[in-house]
Design a protein around this motif. Structure first.
Motif, PDB file in Angstrom:
ATOM      1  N   ARG A 161       0.830  -1.212   0.000  1.00  0.00           N
ATOM      2  CA  ARG A 161       0.000   0.000   0.000  1.00  0.00           C
ATOM      3  C   ARG A 161       0.861   1.256   0.000  1.00  0.00           C
ATOM      4  N   LEU A 162       1.983   1.222   0.725  1.00  0.00           N
ATOM      5  CA  LEU A 162       2.872   2.386   0.732  1.00  0.00           C
ATOM      6  C   LEU A 162       3.474   2.602  -0.649  1.00  0.00           C
ATOM      7  N   LYS A 163       3.859   1.516  -1.306  1.00  0.00           N
ATOM      8  CA  LYS A 163       4.418   1.643  -2.655  1.00  0.00           C
ATOM      9  C   LYS A 163       3.410   2.284  -3.599  1.00  0.00           C
ATOM     10  N   GLU A 164       2.143   1.914  -3.480  1.00  0.00           N
ATOM     11  CA  GLU A 164       1.100   2.521  -4.312  1.00  0.00           C
ATOM     12  C   GLU A 164       0.916   4.005  -3.984  1.00  0.00           C
ATOM     13  N   ALA A 165       1.123   4.371  -2.713  1.00  0.00           N
ATOM     14  CA  ALA A 165       0.890   5.746  -2.275  1.00  0.00           C
ATOM     15  C   ALA A 165       2.024   6.689  -2.626  1.00  0.00           C
ATOM     16  N   VAL A 166       3.244   6.158  -2.762  1.00  0.00           N
ATOM     17  CA  VAL A 166       4.403   7.014  -3.063  1.00  0.00           C
ATOM     18  C   VAL A 166       5.186   6.441  -4.244  1.00  0.00           C
ATOM     19  N   PRO A 167       4.576   6.425  -5.416  1.00  0.00           N
ATOM     20  CA  PRO A 167       5.266   5.842  -6.578  1.00  0.00           C
ATOM     21  C   PRO A 167       6.467   6.653  -7.034  1.00  0.00           C
ATOM     22  N   GLU A 168       6.593   7.887  -6.512  1.00  0.00           N
ATOM     23  CA  GLU A 168       7.672   8.760  -6.989  1.00  0.00           C
ATOM     24  C   GLU A 168       9.056   8.340  -6.493  1.00  0.00           C
TER      25      GLU A 168
END
Length: 376
Positions: free
Chosen positions: A195-202
């Motif tokens: 979920r964190l990876k999806e939230a901060v793709p940058e």
């Protein structure tokens, strides 16, 4: 082979040694790097910003890197934005490191009760201020953070913290898939890493928690989509795990399964390196004692032999005790699995009214929150 980009530093394979107090000093990092053939990123044990700014003697020793350590990586722990900024500026100005990580994962009560460690990201404005000071004073050095999911399941902070990190110019974020209240118990929540990876793709996201083998690392990356892994307790008494990690990311099935004789050689070298680093053989062997149970886990050596090894105070004594073991034992089936701290759920001790308002920073965070106790 996959890689991880931390600012200008390409980390191949995408593997990071987690900072652990009293563990990831220069001797242990040397062993891990040797098994990995110099590949990966190996972070020194946590440094408090106040102690660094004050040039505490012990702290200055902890940030001494070997000539072959590149990039040089320091993890800082701080609670005051101004002090964090000064520490980062000192590192940049004096060329003390090539990468700075900030710890927001420590669940230790004497830290969280002052609003530090894994308690701090709940105060979003304070977190932003610390990150802004760190990045603003880094003079181009990459700044990353390591954090937990939150204080407990009712007070999760990792998604907000991840977005704040992106907005303040943080280079990468690492998430331990547990809350502070879980400490090191239960099972790490790898879905939170996804979920964190999806939230901060940058920016790159690194996963941490329950990586006990090289195959666990590959599985975490496959299941979560994270960009790399942070290995902590999984390498305790197993510095060769980093060689396995190099192999698994290269597609090789080869894994290290040492006999007790081979483990004894590593143990002896570890103790010797500690003595050289501390410039005192006895202190080195005494410091090594904490590693004995981790190295010997699963081997049939008996409780008395373990106690004797954990009481050695010279290399000669250690050599004699190791020589007395049944060194031809093969790698045991029970050698894998959890090592180190495994304490389960605990109430998180927090400052008064800390949870009343996540945006209010009037609840004081003091320098007393800075402790040499690590975790995360």
């Amino acid at each position: 082979m996959p890689h991880l980009q931390i600012g200008p530093h390409t980390v191949t394979p995408p593997v990071v040694l987690a900072p652990m107090a009293g563990i990831t000093n220069a001797p242990f990092r040397t062993l891990c790097r040797e098994f990995a053939g110099g590949r990966g990123l190996f972070v020194c044990e946590m440094i408090t910003t106040r102690a660094l700014v004050e040039r505490n003697d012990k702290t200055m020793q902890l940030i001494r890197f070997g000539p072959g350590e590149q990039p040089r990586s320091i993890q800082l722990y701080g609670v005051d934005p101004g002090t964090v900024g000064k520490a980062v500026r000192m590192i940049a100005d004096e060329d003390l490191a090539d990468h700075i990580d900030l710890n927001f994962g420590c669940p230790v009560p004497k830290v969280t009760r002052k609003g530090g460690g894994s308690a701090l990201p709940y105060k979003r404005h304070l977190l932003r201020s610390i990150l802004r000071e760190a990045v603003g004073n880094a003079d181009g050095l990459p700044v990353t953070i390591k954090m937990r999911k939150g204080i407990d399941d009712d007070h999760l902070t990792y998604l907000d913290a991840g977005r704040i990190a992106v907005e303040e110019g943080v280079t990468a974020v690492a998430l331990h898939g547990r809350t502070a209240s879980q400490h090191y118990g239960g099972t790490a929540d790898w879905e939170a890493i996804a979920r964190l990876k999806e939230a901060v793709p940058e920016i790159p996201v690194l996963g941490n928690g329950d990586i006990w083998s090289a195959d666990d690392a590959v599985r975490m990356m496959r299941e979560t989509g994270c960009d790399g892994v942070v290995v902590g307790r999984g390498c305790l008494g197993r510095p060769w795990l980093f060689g396995d990690l190099v192999n698994v990311f290269a597609g090789s099935p080869e894994r290290t399964r040492p006999t007790l004789r081979q483990v004894a050689v590593v143990m002896r070298r570890h103790a010797e390196l500690l003595g050289e680093w501390l410039e005192d053989e006895a202190r080195g062997v005494i410091d090594f004692r904490k590693h004995v149970a981790w190295y010997t886990k699963g081997f049939a050596i008996g409780s008395q032999a373990r106690r004797d090894l954990a009481m050695a105070s010279s290399l000669a004594a250690l050599d004699e005790l190791l020589a007395g073991l049944d060194l031809d034992q093969p790698w045991p089936a029970g050698a894998e699995g959890p090592r180190g701290r495994t304490a389960g759920a605990k109430r998180v001790v927090l400052p008064d009214n800390w949870l009343a308002d996540p945006w209010d920073v009037t609840a004081a965070v003091t320098a007393e929150a800075e402790s040499d106790t690590s975790g995360g």
